[in-house]
Scaffold this motif. Structure first.
Motif, PDB file in Angstrom:
ATOM      1  N   ARG A 379       0.869  -1.169   0.000  1.00  0.00           N
ATOM      2  CA  ARG A 379       0.000   0.000   0.000  1.00  0.00           C
ATOM      3  C   ARG A 379       0.908   1.222   0.000  1.00  0.00           C
ATOM      4  O   ARG A 379       1.565   1.513   0.998  1.00  0.00           O
ATOM      5  CB  ARG A 379      -0.922  -0.008   1.225  1.00  0.00           C
ATOM      6  N   LEU A 380       0.966   1.905  -1.129  1.00  0.00           N
ATOM      7  CA  LEU A 380       1.933   2.982  -1.319  1.00  0.00           C
ATOM      8  C   LEU A 380       1.318   4.335  -0.966  1.00  0.00           C
ATOM      9  O   LEU A 380       0.143   4.592  -1.217  1.00  0.00           O
ATOM     10  CB  LEU A 380       2.424   3.009  -2.767  1.00  0.00           C
ATOM     11  N   ARG A 381       2.171   5.191  -0.381  1.00  0.00           N
ATOM     12  CA  ARG A 381       1.799   6.566  -0.098  1.00  0.00           C
ATOM     13  C   ARG A 381       2.895   7.488  -0.613  1.00  0.00           C
ATOM     14  O   ARG A 381       4.075   7.160  -0.519  1.00  0.00           O
ATOM     15  CB  ARG A 381       1.591   6.788   1.407  1.00  0.00           C
ATOM     16  N   SER A 382       2.494   8.639  -1.117  1.00  0.00           N
ATOM     17  CA  SER A 382       3.452   9.592  -1.654  1.00  0.00           C
ATOM     18  C   SER A 382       3.846  10.617  -0.601  1.00  0.00           C
ATOM     19  O   SER A 382       3.025  11.032   0.218  1.00  0.00           O
ATOM     20  CB  SER A 382       2.872  10.304  -2.879  1.00  0.00           C
ATOM     21  N   LYS A 383       5.113  11.009  -0.636  1.00  0.00           N
ATOM     22  CA  LYS A 383       5.653  12.019   0.267  1.00  0.00           C
ATOM     23  C   LYS A 383       6.429  13.042  -0.556  1.00  0.00           C
ATOM     24  O   LYS A 383       6.946  12.733  -1.631  1.00  0.00           O
ATOM     25  CB  LYS A 383       6.592  11.391   1.304  1.00  0.00           C
ATOM     26  N   ILE A 384       6.530  14.263  -0.024  1.00  0.00           N
ATOM     27  CA  ILE A 384       7.270  15.317  -0.702  1.00  0.00           C
ATOM     28  C   ILE A 384       8.177  16.009   0.303  1.00  0.00           C
ATOM     29  O   ILE A 384       7.828  16.138   1.484  1.00  0.00           O
ATOM     30  CB  ILE A 384       6.313  16.327  -1.382  1.00  0.00           C
ATOM     31  N   THR A 385       9.356  16.397  -0.151  1.00  0.00           N
ATOM     32  CA  THR A 385      10.274  17.165   0.685  1.00  0.00           C
ATOM     33  C   THR A 385      10.576  18.489   0.004  1.00  0.00           C
ATOM     34  O   THR A 385      10.675  18.558  -1.227  1.00  0.00           O
ATOM     35  CB  THR A 385      11.595  16.400   0.938  1.00  0.00           C
ATOM     36  N   PHE A 386      10.698  19.539   0.821  1.00  0.00           N
ATOM     37  CA  PHE A 386      11.074  20.858   0.311  1.00  0.00           C
ATOM     38  C   PHE A 386      12.420  21.311   0.866  1.00  0.00           C
ATOM     39  O   PHE A 386      12.840  22.431   0.610  1.00  0.00           O
ATOM     40  CB  PHE A 386       9.993  21.886   0.683  1.00  0.00           C
ATOM     41  N   ASP A 387      13.072  20.441   1.641  1.00  0.00           N
ATOM     42  CA  ASP A 387      14.326  20.838   2.287  1.00  0.00           C
ATOM     43  C   ASP A 387      15.410  19.783   2.097  1.00  0.00           C
ATOM     44  O   ASP A 387      16.158  19.466   3.001  1.00  0.00           O
ATOM     45  CB  ASP A 387      14.097  21.125   3.767  1.00  0.00           C
ATOM     46  N   ASP A 388      15.457  19.207   0.888  1.00  0.00           N
ATOM     47  CA  ASP A 388      16.525  18.267   0.536  1.00  0.00           C
ATOM     48  C   ASP A 388      16.493  17.007   1.389  1.00  0.00           C
ATOM     49  O   ASP A 388      17.535  16.451   1.720  1.00  0.00           O
ATOM     50  CB  ASP A 388      17.886  18.945   0.660  1.00  0.00           C
ATOM     51  N   GLY A 389      15.314  16.559   1.755  1.00  0.00           N
ATOM     52  CA  GLY A 389      15.181  15.287   2.449  1.00  0.00           C
ATOM     53  C   GLY A 389      15.276  15.360   3.948  1.00  0.00           C
ATOM     54  O   GLY A 389      15.224  14.328   4.622  1.00  0.00           O
ATOM     55  N   ARG A 390      15.412  16.560   4.534  1.00  0.00           N
ATOM     56  CA  ARG A 390      15.464  16.639   5.989  1.00  0.00           C
ATOM     57  C   ARG A 390      14.110  16.302   6.597  1.00  0.00           C
ATOM     58  O   ARG A 390      14.029  15.644   7.630  1.00  0.00           O
ATOM     59  CB  ARG A 390      15.921  18.036   6.429  1.00  0.00           C
ATOM     60  N   THR A 391      13.026  16.778   5.975  1.00  0.00           N
ATOM     61  CA  THR A 391      11.671  16.456   6.442  1.00  0.00           C
ATOM     62  C   THR A 391      10.825  16.089   5.235  1.00  0.00           C
ATOM     63  O   THR A 391      11.076  16.543   4.109  1.00  0.00           O
ATOM     64  CB  THR A 391      11.029  17.644   7.182  1.00  0.00           C
ATOM     65  N   TRP A 392       9.799  15.267   5.499  1.00  0.00           N
ATOM     66  CA  TRP A 392       8.889  14.822   4.441  1.00  0.00           C
ATOM     67  C   TRP A 392       7.451  15.055   4.897  1.00  0.00           C
ATOM     68  O   TRP A 392       7.144  14.929   6.086  1.00  0.00           O
ATOM     69  CB  TRP A 392       9.096  13.341   4.122  1.00  0.00           C
ATOM     70  N   SER A 393       6.580  15.384   3.974  1.00  0.00           N
ATOM     71  CA  SER A 393       5.170  15.597   4.294  1.00  0.00           C
ATOM     72  C   SER A 393       4.304  14.974   3.217  1.00  0.00           C
ATOM     73  O   SER A 393       4.781  14.599   2.137  1.00  0.00           O
ATOM     74  CB  SER A 393       4.875  17.095   4.430  1.00  0.00           C
ATOM     75  N   ARG A 394       3.037  14.861   3.508  1.00  0.00           N
ATOM     76  CA  ARG A 394       2.093  14.286   2.545  1.00  0.00           C
ATOM     77  C   ARG A 394       1.784  15.294   1.435  1.00  0.00           C
ATOM     78  O   ARG A 394       2.049  16.497   1.588  1.00  0.00           O
ATOM     79  CB  ARG A 394       0.800  13.886   3.243  1.00  0.00           C
TER      80      ARG A 394
END
Length: 1457
Positions: A379-394
């Motif tokens: 069951r896959l979920r997508s994540k996005i980072t805006f700080d080069d992988g330091r944090t991830w959000s939906r």
């Protein structure tokens, strides 16, 4: 035959106020028989290449795909592969399966032949190019040479050739290669290396059978095309740089993948990284047991110029990974995202948004635990980072669908997110989500809790690099960006259609265009930089639309240039800032913005072949713009020094003066911040803290406010934790040089290092909160436990040997106040404490059944659980039986193993249970090798465990040592040591009257690193001791695993050159043992120096009191000893024995003694003006450092503690040299335990060890020495046998039946390929022995095994061998060709020959290129099913080509043979 063209032009118009305006789209159709195996545009040119690999033909278009013609300069059907020159857009090369190939220097208008001595190698990219445009003609060519090997097959190897004039001439570069590459082959990899530097992964030997051993694979380099220079790149590890699997240049990093072939390792994969071609460093990953990349894979994913991103397989399932990102030099990695989705080919669902620094999209497996344990569907979920992988959000979904209807869930809920299909399931080629059009991101996905199948998805668009999203079309579509984002084109991807939809206002409105031809789209693309208004659509048409011999595949040229007539002006553009909506405007010290056309502007950009220009605005420096300087390590929010700071000579003449040194921080290379925080500003420092001059010793003293009650290093680390009596915990990341208190607001009751994961530890508070680290204490994070830690002294945490995140917590329930029902409840977690589930209440001990060598069910939990679950557990006794419960499937399925146990323990491969027999009031020992089936341990009749205590000692040699107490009088405890057979069920007496203390600890210690050698203390007066109330101890040693025990031979002279007063035969050396140590970890021996022992003792008839003892040393595993100093001392080994340190252990002292020649001479170092009582000397666990910590206290302040850091690093800087070929010239010697022993062999083999020569003044450091080498197996002798069950040795050393006992019944079992079985004798072979032949006292009368052994050789040869022989030959051929082996690594620039067994694409990869033309319908099915993964498309400039890069492969090599 050139493809047939059919052009359709559609016009429509309207008249308004007598003004006629025309808007037009144009398309043309070209027919092909097969899908392209490669389709690419020349850089910044309208020329394109279409390679039909099945036909073997090249088609060329000079007008962006509008019309196509076959390259008639090429022989029809000859094109095997085609490659464009990545740094010169005029050149391309066509390789055939022969020695004649072709090149174009005018973008496909004409082709000319050239000759190469060998055929091309069947690898992903047999050509490698130089990145300097002036050296466009510098190309490396990898070919294959085959020679006939007998009548059945061929042996082949690869050779690499080079040309400096684009193949007008070619010369041999190097033979036996697997890949060669110019160091200057990437525009981002900037360094000052020689222009002609070439790296080659090649083999240093030529096998006779064509199969290379991985140990012969090295990395070579040369700056003169290997004419006179051929240098082995040692990667900073010397001659151990063997087993190189792959080389790649990724962004600014050169990356080498290597398998660790050191003996004792399990083939862990290693990465070595360089940013300058001069120095290589091992990539350090913050994980241990799960990160032992035993058979697992790295995937180097799309990376930036300031960070390397690597996805690592840690789970058993190779389709789930963990993403790590590095520091600026690519050597230290931190965990970025767990449970990333990947496929069996090693492709990872991860992609950066093009042109926008720091923004990336990834998919994670939400149900990773179920996929692992139950093989559930992902069951896959997508994540996005805006700080080069330091944090991830939906990904926050839109509130409405494309038709204006509310979506089915609430976008504010975490369970209502947008999920997108990514790299592992591509439905186009090139980048999955983004293009050079700034900020525009598209994807096919679904809204909800997880990603739905592709055919159930819709199409989404973001105009702000993924911050907000809109559904732009129902159903899944292929999509492409054109004219710098001013035109978007889509086509339904769920069925055949005749309609293309497009938008000229960034997706706000869409228009339709009819092709008058139904097409099932396969590819939708445009020129690499997305600046054209022309597109190419590749699709499949129905049979009715594919008349004649035209073929069923079409290339449709789409031209949207006529949709707008006005070219955009300055007023039509906005200044668009990246990341503004995320409060993360600044990254790497600057803001980023582009000039982007307004969505409402009715104009075309028209800047063809012009990449968008990035603009930067510097930001004030902040903490995230800095990283730890060299020689500093991260520790929470600070950078602590790894040791004294190196400074230039002459800076510190006076230790009392100061100098300006590093603050510990440096600005991240490439960071452009200005002003703001200046963390890297130099600070004034005392010269006393600088690195000392050569030959000097330094120290640093730190006082703790309370006594030390617990301390331990992280394994393989310089970080140590110390817990004090006041419940504070302190940490040093530099071996005690500086100290920091962790979380001063907390009260800690314990800390635990993860038993199997070297970089994890847990700090337990007196509440439900606990703190954990996964990076050796660099950062500590809080989590909440399910219950406070138990108050009755039971171990709080238990660890899993295979899954670092699997924990068991033993907490307290209802224990507040008196706690009428106070009890312990166990919980388990599969995610390192984020979520907990209850196991059982009223337990004493719950643990995982699986151990590092006990191969039980990994999901099985064993619990000692009280039968009656009520009352206060603190007061339970024998009246409430302790049951042993086994729970599989994480305790969901319970099974009671025993009704009443005293306890259980896991030792090596044995699970041992002490079962209480209430009828006889005695103990039975139950032994299991799998956690499910148990056998009762059989003891000699005189050794029943009635009312006896027992201590399990160890089992490193396939036998179990057990101490059974025979005297339990207070102060007069001792017992017998018993040794088992190989499955732990039959026990025989090894030695009597072995000393133990009241706590159950025994004077028994095995020598570390040498099998079969152990020391004990025995009670020499067991009869008199009962009367005198005083035990007299004597020391014994065994060199054959307990078969025989002997006294220690005393030295002739003491440390002052005098003879001992006791010099009779009855006088021996006796040493103080385990039961007397303040710190149980202060062992006699060290793992880093085979044969070296130190001990405190005396020469006499019995062991003297500790304070009357002296300090002794042995260099030959206890055969001979020498006194090294008077008085009792604490000791510690450093740097693999190159330095020994001692401190007086009888009284307070102000100095230590140290030796650099293993005790031949000693020097004194004074470290304090006030004497301190030293209680322990500590160094890193493997004894490989020259830094030590003295732990103790000042006599004036016994309620405190003091730690003294001693640094002997500068005594010498010369690195020890190990040269196996010229061993007489190096600093190491070969030593064997056999040298001083009457028996030449130990455990049936003679073994040699490398160790530093005693007088070699040099630093061993972390240099790997050759591990133990079995030189030869020996003939069996008496030393290889021990007494059988119920037998013991008499005074003559002969095994005889014990009085009142019976021998075991005969065993007529035939095992394996045995021809005979033998009757039992009084002897049995020591299980760990590998002796061959010689005497066999364990063999009685011989009997022929029944069954198949009755037939002769020729009977079985014709029945079994002949039918399989031909199949074996065929199988061996394909084994050789495919290179079937374990372990894989994915690096850009790899080699497809070594592929996995992971499905349809591997089937294609394993088929020789020249057979692809025979694939027919099967090939078409593969292409349509895999949709482009199996064929290598050229994607846009600057792309890392994660999903479909023809350079990215999984590499497999033969295991070492």
């Amino acid at each position: 035959m050139a493809p047939r063209h059919r052009t359709a032009i559609l016009f429509w118009s309207f008249l308004c106020f007598a003004v006629f305006t025309s808007f037009a789209q144009e398309h043309s159709v070209s027919y092909f028989k097969n899908l392209p195996s490669r389709l690419f545009f020349f850089e910044d040119q309208p020329s394109a290449i279409y390679h039909d690999a099945i036909e073997g033909n090249i088609y060329v278009s000079q007008n962006e795909g509008k019309s196509w013609d076959r390259a008639t300069d090429l022989p029809e059907g000859a094109a095997l592969m085609v490659f464009e020159h990545p740094f010169d857009n005029n050149y391309a090369f066509v390789l055939t399966n022969g020695k004649t190939h072709y090149r174009t220097e005018n973008r496909g208008k004409s082709w000319r032949p050239f000759e190469v001595p060998v055929s091309p190698a069947m690898v992903g990219r047999p050509l490698s190019f130089h990145s300097d445009p002036k050296k466009y003609g510098y190309v490396l060519y990898q070919g294959t040479v085959c020679e006939r090997a007998g009548p059945w097959g061929m042996t082949c190897h690869d050779e690499t050739y080079y040309t400096q004039d684009a193949f007008m001439t070619t010369k041999l570069l190097l033979s036996e290669t697997s890949k060669c590459q110019f160091a200057h082959s990437s525009k981002d990899f900037k360094h000052d290396a020689h222009d002609d530097l070439i790296y080659c992964v090649a083999f240093d030997s030529s096998p006779t059978d064509g199969v290379h051993s991985l140990s012969s694979s090295r990395l070579f380099s040369s700056t003169d095309f290997f004419q006179s220079e051929n240098r082995v790149e040692e990667l900073g590890i010397g001659k151990n740089a063997r087993g190189v699997v792959a080389l790649a240049i990724v962004s600014k990093y050169a990356v080498v993948a290597m398998r660790d072939l050191a003996p004792g390792n399990n083939g862990e994969m290693l990465l070595y990284v360089s940013v300058d071609t001069k120095t290589w460093a091992k990539a350090q990953f913050p994980h241990a047991s799960s990160a032992k990349l035993r058979e697992n894979a790295y995937t180097v994913v799309e990376s930036t110029t300031h960070s390397l991103a690597v996805d690592v397989v840690l789970q058993d399932q190779g389709s789930i990974g963990t993403l790590f990102v590095s520091n600026s030099n690519g050597t230290y990695f931190v965990e970025s995202l767990r449970d990333t989705n990947r496929n069996e080919l090693g492709y990872v669902d991860y992609e950066n948004v093009y042109g926008i620094e720091g923004v990336g999209l990834a998919n994670v497996v939400a149900n990773a635990q179920d996929v692992e344990s139950k093989r559930s569907a992902k069951r896959l979920r997508s994540k996005i980072t805006f700080d080069d992988g330091r944090t991830w959000s939906r990904l926050r979904p839109p509130a409405e669908d494309s038709e204006g209807r509310r979506i089915a869930c609430n976008p504010a809920d975490e369970s209502c997110s947008l999920h997108l299909h990514s790299v592992t399931l591509p439905h186009n080629f090139g980048r999955v989500f983004s293009s050079p059009a700034p900020g525009l991101v598209m994807g096919v996905g679904s809204i909800g809790d997880h990603l739905l199948p592709y055919e159930d998805c819709d199409t989404f668009l973001s105009a702000d690099n993924g911050v907000t999203w809109n559904m732009v079309r129902m159903d899944a579509h292929k999509y492409e960006f054109g004219d710098s984002g001013s035109v978007l084109v889509m086509m339904n991807d769920e069925d055949s259609t005749d309609t293309v939809v497009y938008s000229t206002d960034m997706g706000k409105t869409w228009k339709s265009y009819n092709l008058n031809l139904k097409v099932r789209p396969k590819i939708l693309t445009t020129i690499p930089d997305s600046t054209s208004q022309k597109f190419v659509l590749v699709g499949q048409v129905g049979k009715r639309d594919a008349s004649g011999s035209e073929g069923r595949y079409v290339v449709i040229f789409l031209d949207f240039a006529g949709t707008r007539t006005r070219k955009c002006e300055e007023r039509d553009f906005d200044k668009w800032y990246a990341r503004t909506a995320t409060n993360e405007e600044c990254l790497m010290g600057h803001k980023q913005w582009y000039k982007r056309r307004k969505a409402s502007a009715d104009c075309y950009v028209g800047e063809k072949y012009s990449d968008p220009v990035e603009h930067e605005e510097s930001c004030p420096c902040a903490a995230e713009d800095f990283e730890c300087d060299y020689n500093y390590v991260r520790q929470g929010d600070i950078c602590a020094p790894a040791g004294p700071e190196p400074i230039p000579a002459g800076i510190c003449g006076d230790p009392a003066s100061t100098y300006m040194g590093s603050s510990g921080w440096r600005k991240i290379p490439g960071n452009t911040c200005e002003g703001g925080m200046q963390l890297d500003a130099k600070v004034e420092k005392s010269c006393s803290k600088a690195q000392p001059a050569a030959g000097e010793v330094i120290h640093q003293t730190f006082e703790f406010p309370a006594p030390v009650v617990q301390y331990a290093y992280f394994k393989d680390s310089t970080t140590i934790l110390v817990r004090l009596r006041d419940r504070s915990i302190w940490q040093s990341s530099n071996e005690g040089y500086t100290w920091t208190q962790l979380r001063p607001e907390e009260r800690f009751v314990a800390f635990y290092h993860h038993t199997y994961s070297n970089d994890r530890a847990y700090l337990i508070t007196d509440t439900q909160q606990f703190w954990y680290t996964t990076d050796t204490g660099k950062t500590w994070n809080p989590l909440v436990s399910p219950a406070p830690p138990n108050p009755i002294g039971l171990q709080v945490l238990r660890f899993h040997p295979l899954k670092s995140d699997y924990l068991i917590w033993s907490g307290s329930r209802e224990c507040e106040g008196f706690g009428e029902n106070c009890h312990v409840e166990a919980f388990y977690t599969l995610d390192n404490g984020r979520n907990w589930k209850s196991v059982e209440q009223y337990v004493r001990n719950c643990a995982w059944a699986r151990d590092s060598e006990l191969f039980a069910d990994p999901n099985q939990i064993l619990c000692e659980s009280y039968r009656d679950k009520r009352g206060n557990q603190r007061f339970f006794g024998m009246e409430n039986p302790l049951e042993l419960i086994s729970g599989t499937d994480f305790y969901a399925k319970k099974n009671k193993l025993f009704d009443h146990v005293v306890g259980y323990a896991v030792f090596s491969e044995y699970l041992i249970v002490a079962e209480y027999q209430s009828v006889h009031q005695s103990l039975d020992l139950q032994v299991s090798l799998d956690g499910r089936k148990f056998a009762t341990g059989l003891f000699p009749p005189t050794m029943r465990l009635e009312q006896h205590a027992y201590t399990i000692l160890e089992s490193s040699t396939k036998s179990l040592f057990l101490h059974v107490t025979t005297s339990e009088l207070q102060g007069l405890t001792w017992g017998n040591i018993l040794k088992s057979n190989s499955n732990g069920t039959y026990f025989g007496v090894s030695v009597d009257h072995v000393n133990r203390n009241e706590g159950g600890f025994v004077d028994f210690e095995k020598m570390i690193g040498l099998d079969g050698i152990a020391l004990i203390n025995v009670v020499s007066n067991p009869s008199e001791a009962i009367l005198s109330r005083r035990k007299e101890l004597q020391t014994r040693i065994t060199h054959n695993d307990g078969g025989t025990w002997k006294p220690l031979t005393p030295p002739k002279l003491d440390s002052q050159g005098n003879t001992y007063t006791c010099d009779q035969v009855r006088c021996n050396l006796h040493i103080h043992g385990y039961t007397e140590r303040w710190d149980a970890r202060a062992t006699y021996s060290t793992p880093s120096v085979p044969g070296l022992l130190m001990a405190v003792g005396n020469v006499g008839e019995t062991l003297a009191p500790y304070t009357d003892s002296d300090t002794f040393l042995s260099r030959d595993a206890g055969f001979t000893w020498e006194e090294v100093h008077k008085d009792a001392h604490l000791w510690e080994f450093g740097d693999s024995g190159s330095i020994l340190v001692m401190a007086n252990d009888e009284d307070a002292t102000d100095h230590v003694m140290f030796s650099t020649d293993e005790g031949l001479s000693w020097k004194e170092y004074r470290f304090t003006d006030e004497k301190m009582r030293v209680k322990s000397i500590v160094t890193v666990p493997m004894d490989t450092s020259r830094r030590f910590i003295l732990l103790g206290y000042y006599p004036r302040h016994t309620d405190g503690a003091v730690a003294v850091h001693l640094d002997f690093s500068e005594l010498t800087r010369r690195q020890c040299v190990l040269d196996i070929q010229e061993s007489a010239q190096d600093d190491f010697e070969l030593w064997s335990p056999s040298e001083e022993r009457t028996e030449r062999c130990l455990f049936g083999r003679r073994t040699l060890y490398h160790r530093r020569k005693r007088n070699a003044n040099c630093v061993v450091g972390s240099q790997k020495k050759d591990e133990a080498k079995i030189v030869e197996n020996c003939a069996c002798t008496d030393a290889d046998f021990e007494c059988e069950f119920n037998h013991r040795r008499d005074s003559d050393g002969i095994c005889v039946l014990a009085n009142g006992t019976q021998p075991l019944a005969p065993d007529d079992t035939c095992r394996g390929d045995d021809d005979y079985w033998y009757e039992r004798t009084p002897y049995r072979k020591i299980p760990y022995s590998s002796c061959e032949g010689g005497i066999r006292p364990d063999h009685g009368e011989e009997h022929v095994c029944p069954g198949i052994k009755g037939h002769g050789f020729f009977f079985w040869f014709f029945v079994l061998v002949v039918p399989f022989s031909l199949a074996a030959l065929v199988g061996y051929y394909y084994y050789r060709k495919a290179g079937l082996a374990r372990g894989n690594i994915r690096l850009p620039g790899g080699d497809t020959r070594y592929s996995s067994d992971a499905g349809v694409l591997d089937t294609v990869a394993s088929v020789p290129w020249f057979l692809l033309g025979l694939a027919g319908m099967a090939w078409e099915w593969v292409v349509s099913s895999a949709d482009g993964v199996a064929v290598g498309y050229r994607s846009r400039r600057g792309y890392r080509n994660v999903p479909v890069d023809e350079d990215a492969q999984i590499l497999r090599f033969e295991d070492e043979e």
